[in-house]
Write a protein that holds these residues in place. Structure first.
Motif, PDB file in Angstrom:
ATOM      1  N   GLN A  47       0.825  -1.211   0.000  1.00 45.56           N
ATOM      2  CA  GLN A  47       0.000   0.000   0.000  1.00 45.56           C
ATOM      3  C   GLN A  47       0.858   1.259   0.000  1.00 45.56           C
ATOM      4  O   GLN A  47       0.545   2.239  -0.686  1.00 45.56           O
ATOM      5  CB  GLN A  47      -0.926   0.009   1.219  1.00 45.56           C
ATOM      6  CG  GLN A  47      -2.125  -0.912   1.109  1.00 45.56           C
ATOM      7  CD  GLN A  47      -3.032  -0.800   2.312  1.00 45.56           C
ATOM      8  OE1 GLN A  47      -2.576  -0.715   3.456  1.00 45.56           O
ATOM      9  NE2 GLN A  47      -4.333  -0.808   2.078  1.00 45.56           N
ATOM     10  N   VAL A  50       2.288   2.482  -3.354  1.00 43.33           N
ATOM     11  CA  VAL A  50       1.411   3.148  -4.323  1.00 43.33           C
ATOM     12  C   VAL A  50       1.619   4.665  -4.316  1.00 43.33           C
ATOM     13  O   VAL A  50       1.853   5.270  -5.382  1.00 43.33           O
ATOM     14  CB  VAL A  50      -0.067   2.779  -4.072  1.00 43.33           C
ATOM     15  CG1 VAL A  50      -0.986   3.623  -4.950  1.00 43.33           C
ATOM     16  CG2 VAL A  50      -0.289   1.302  -4.348  1.00 43.33           C
ATOM     17  N   ILE A  83      -0.538   1.233 -12.204  1.00 44.92           N
ATOM     18  CA  ILE A  83      -0.589   1.578 -10.776  1.00 44.92           C
ATOM     19  C   ILE A  83      -2.003   1.399 -10.240  1.00 44.92           C
ATOM     20  O   ILE A  83      -2.208   0.911  -9.123  1.00 44.92           O
ATOM     21  CB  ILE A  83      -0.092   3.017 -10.555  1.00 44.92           C
ATOM     22  CG1 ILE A  83       1.391   3.140 -10.935  1.00 44.92           C
ATOM     23  CG2 ILE A  83      -0.293   3.437  -9.102  1.00 44.92           C
ATOM     24  CD1 ILE A  83       1.917   4.565 -10.903  1.00 44.92           C
ATOM     25  N   LEU A  84      -2.992   1.788 -11.050  1.00 50.04           N
ATOM     26  CA  LEU A  84      -4.394   1.647 -10.638  1.00 50.04           C
ATOM     27  C   LEU A  84      -4.756   0.192 -10.394  1.00 50.04           C
ATOM     28  O   LEU A  84      -5.350  -0.155  -9.356  1.00 50.04           O
ATOM     29  CB  LEU A  84      -5.302   2.251 -11.711  1.00 50.04           C
ATOM     30  CG  LEU A  84      -6.811   2.058 -11.513  1.00 50.04           C
ATOM     31  CD1 LEU A  84      -7.274   2.778 -10.265  1.00 50.04           C
ATOM     32  CD2 LEU A  84      -7.578   2.555 -12.734  1.00 50.04           C
ATOM     33  N   ASN A  87      -3.089  -1.108  -7.292  1.00 52.18           N
ATOM     34  CA  ASN A  87      -3.705  -0.571  -6.072  1.00 52.18           C
ATOM     35  C   ASN A  87      -5.013  -1.288  -5.761  1.00 52.18           C
ATOM     36  O   ASN A  87      -5.312  -1.578  -4.600  1.00 52.18           O
ATOM     37  CB  ASN A  87      -3.945   0.926  -6.240  1.00 52.18           C
ATOM     38  CG  ASN A  87      -4.407   1.584  -4.957  1.00 52.18           C
ATOM     39  OD1 ASN A  87      -3.928   1.269  -3.873  1.00 52.18           O
ATOM     40  ND2 ASN A  87      -5.350   2.491  -5.067  1.00 52.18           N
ATOM     41  N   VAL A  90      -4.164  -4.785  -4.333  1.00 52.88           N
ATOM     42  CA  VAL A  90      -3.618  -4.700  -2.969  1.00 52.88           C
ATOM     43  C   VAL A  90      -4.714  -4.321  -1.978  1.00 52.88           C
ATOM     44  O   VAL A  90      -4.804  -4.892  -0.884  1.00 52.88           O
ATOM     45  CB  VAL A  90      -2.467  -3.675  -2.931  1.00 52.88           C
ATOM     46  CG1 VAL A  90      -2.078  -3.360  -1.496  1.00 52.88           C
ATOM     47  CG2 VAL A  90      -1.261  -4.208  -3.696  1.00 52.88           C
ATOM     48  N   THR A  91      -5.564  -3.367  -2.347  1.00 56.30           N
ATOM     49  CA  THR A  91      -6.620  -2.908  -1.440  1.00 56.30           C
ATOM     50  C   THR A  91      -7.604  -4.025  -1.120  1.00 56.30           C
ATOM     51  O   THR A  91      -7.982  -4.231   0.041  1.00 56.30           O
ATOM     52  CB  THR A  91      -7.362  -1.714  -2.057  1.00 56.30           C
ATOM     53  OG1 THR A  91      -6.429  -0.649  -2.295  1.00 56.30           O
ATOM     54  CG2 THR A  91      -8.461  -1.223  -1.127  1.00 56.30           C
TER      55      THR A  91
END
Length: 379
Positions: A47, A50, A83-84, A87, A90-91
């Motif tokens: 996290q 990012v 990156i999106l 993210n 990971v989220t």
């Protein structure tokens, strides 16, 4: 009288909390628990990566815009998409692991308290015990949930902010360069001035926020107690419904409920007033933390010593470092709520531990009363 955030010394509070809930981490399934914790830490590191990637991406984007290099924009768009997606993955994974760990801890502590409460006659003896242990059902249902869920949330957010601070402190140090400062005719080379400014800005903000938020802490603790009293009153009416109906005591009970709810209203209004002051400070602080770093770096951009991308990267890195340092501001009320719930659960556990168990009831021999006592009379 309102409790402090940590009613005793921090070390004593931590020891009491570990004695209350630490057994979850050393139980028979401790390996799976620690595996989940390790996964949570790994995902927290992911996290943090990012915003670091977005900081570097922002620098390259604004440099490309400043140079009007349109050929770089498709590459920047593809990088942003990557990156999106990273993210999102990971989220989602982090949320799943965190909630599984939270509920496992809650289930363990709930079983422990229910087992201590509903056994050896403790459920009957508890109301006559002195001390802070009223509303045991509410403490087990609500306070145990708060204790375990917020412990994980606070631990995660603190770890995240520490990792974020380390990452962006390094970036700020590199972007600061060495700035000459003249004092009394003596020229000094000051490295890392942006990091020093971020530390000073966050320290001033934290000090002011604690002063502003102190009434909110007391109001939150008071409201939590009043809400518990109201829930306990409602549960009491439910449990004694038949007695109240026989004695025609509905009017008295309605009056009692009205008084308890008036307390809830007072607690709500007091907390609202404290929240207004905290929100006003937070709104001002967020705007200042956005504007301040740009004003600090803008002279270097105007002088032509840095690019537009570096200026925006510096501003974002400053904001991230300040946000990491603002953890006490952002979590002061949450820490107060968590501490109050820990004390309530600990009060119940202490009361249950102090009850002397009733002697076990010896079960009658099989068939002793099955024939109306004839077997005993024959003997």
């Amino acid at each position: 009288m309102a409790k402090r955030i940590f009613p005793r010394t921090a070390s004593a509070f931590v020891r009491r909390f570990a004695g209350l809930a630490g057994g979850y981490w050393a139980g028979w399934d401790r390996w799976s628990v620690w595996l989940l914790a390790a996964a949570l830490l790994t995902l927290t590191v992911a996290q943090v990566s990012v915003p670091v990637m977005m900081n570097l991406w922002s620098q390259r984007l604004f440099d490309a815009l400043e140079q009007r290099a349109m050929d770089r924009l498709p590459v920047m768009a593809a990088a942003a998409s990557g990156i999106l997606l990273f993210n999102i993955a990971v989220t989602v994974a982090h949320l799943w692991v965190k909630r599984r760990l939270q509920f496992g801890w809650r289930a363990w502590l709930t079983r422990r308290l229910v087992g201590a409460w509903v056994s050896d006659g403790r459920e009957q003896a508890l109301p006559s015990r002195p001390g802070d242990h009223d509303n045991p059902d509410g403490r087990i249902a609500e306070d145990v949930r708060i204790v375990t869920e917020l412990a994980i949330d606070l631990g995660h957010s603190l770890t995240y902010c520490l990792l974020l601070l380390v990452s962006f402190a390094s970036i700020l140090w590199q972007l600061s360069g060495v700035v000459p400062v003249t004092l009394g005719g003596v020229s000094l080379a000051v490295p890392g001035h942006l990091l020093l400014l971020a530390l000073a800005f966050a320290a001033a903000g934290t000090t002011a926020a604690i002063a502003v938020a102190r009434p909110l802490v007391r109001a939150a603790e008071r409201r939590q107690g009043l809400e518990a009293d109201f829930r306990f009153g409602l549960a009491r009416v439910r449990e004694n419904a038949s007695v109240i109906a026989r004695q025609r005591g509905e009017a008295v009970e309605r009056g009692r409920m009205s008084l308890l709810f008036d307390g809830v209203r007072h607690g709500w209004e007091r907390q609202t007033g404290a929240l207004v002051r905290v929100m006003a400070f937070g709104a001002s602080y967020s705007v200042l933390s956005t504007v301040f770093p740009i004003l600090v770096v803008a002279p270097r951009y105007v002088a032509g010593t840095i690019t537009l991308g570096v200026m925006m990267q510096t501003a974002q890195a400053f904001q991230q470092a300040v946000a990491a340092l603002s953890w006490p501001i952002d979590n002061l009320a949450t820490v107060a709520q968590w501490t109050a719930s820990v004390e309530r659960v600990q009060g119940l556990k202490t009361a249950l531990d102090g009850i002397i168990p009733l002697p076990p009831v010896k079960a009658p021999a099989p068939g002793f009363l099955s024939d109306g006592g004839n077997t005993a009379r024959k003997r």
